[in-house]
Design an enzyme around this catalytic site. Structure first.
Site: not given
Length: 301
Positions: A47, A75, A89, A181
């Site tokens: 993203d 991550y 987000d 997310r």
């Protein structure tokens, strides 16, 4: 007659350390232009608000993109408690708020429910296609789709810090299709405080690691010196986790021509995907079945 794509025949991988801001497509287009490459693509979207590992394949390496998409990923991310957003987000508008804040004990108690194979509903703002359209396009038009839950696998989830009552930092190792997310959204709901991702960095994609990545600025500097190719990794870098099989020149040529070959004194489960090599170069991705190796994707190297 189809127009021939212009550009240079460049093969290999660029492991880009993407900054916050640009899209993954922006990055592919930029580095492809810098190298004047004929063909390029990325192995897994990041993203705009996310940073970190973005593997970009050139030429014959694009035949391995699906393998990197399926690979294990790591991550590091921060969840902001108290607010759930439209996008899950920091880019989205608030849809739910709460004055509640979870303590460390509550967070750790909830985390085991988010490891192993779990059911997860993707964010409405995602690249998943719904009736031929991207979910994020529908959401931006005011018609956010209700996406069906899907099974994903999270191998490891760690709480790595709590800098203040509003934030908690995590590290996650997961499989294909897992949305950070969604995890932040669901964890916030379970804890009764709501939440969204406020920072996200991808540190590994399969064989690609952050320590081997290069920033766009550094890559541009190399290209200014006509040394951009020095940052590229071989096509086979993405095949490190796939069993390799060395063949003779004659066998390799048969595979290149789309013909299966028989191999003896080799043990492998049926339907195993192999990286077939000759003279230390990848020849093809192939499937093994009952002593026969059948080409799936042939490399023209």
């Amino acid at each position: 007659m189809a127009r021939r794509r212009k550009g240079l025949d460049i093969n290999g991988w660029l492991v880009l350390d993407k900054a916050v801001g640009p899209t993954s497509t922006d990055m592919v287009n930029r580095v492809r232009w810098l190298l004047k490459a004929k063909k390029a693509g990325h192995a897994g979207t990041l993203d705009p608000l996310a940073s970190g590992i973005l593997p970009i394949a050139f030429g014959e390496a694009t035949k391995c993109i699906h393998l990197s998409m399926d690979a294990e990923k790591t991550y590091e991310f921060t969840v902001r408690w108290g607010v759930e957003t439209t996008t899950d987000d920091a880019e989205g508008a608030p849809v739910e708020t709460s004055a509640e804040r979870p303590d460390e004990a509550a967070i750790r108690a909830a985390m085991p429910g988010y490891t192993g194979i779990i059911s997860q509903r993707p964010p409405a703002f995602s690249a998943i296609k719904v009736d031929g359209e991207r979910a994020y396009d529908l959401a931006r038009d005011g018609e956010p789709p209700e996406l069906a839950p899907r099974e994903v696998e999270i191998f490891d989830l760690e709480l790595t810090g709590m800098p203040d009552p509003d934030h908690a930092a995590f590290r996650m190792v997961c499989g294909k299709g897992t949305y950070v997310r969604s995890l932040a959204r669901d964890l916030g709901r379970d804890l009764g405080c709501f939440g969204h991702v406020s920072a996200l960095r991808r540190t590994a994609v399969g064989a690609f690691r952050l320590e081997g990545a290069i920033s766009l600025a550094d890559f541009e500097s190399l290209c200014d010196k006509r040394a951009g190719h020095e940052a590229l990794l071989p096509v086979e870098t993405a095949l490190d986790d796939i069993p390799a099989l060395a063949l003779t020149g004659e066998q390799a040529n048969r595979l290149r021509n789309g013909q299966p070959v028989r191999v003896l004194n080799f043990t492998s489960p049926d339907d195993q995907i192999l990286c077939v090599m000759h003279d230390r170069k990848p020849v093809a991705l192939a499937r093994y079945r009952a002593e026969m190796v059948e080409p799936v994707r042939v490399f023209n190297l």
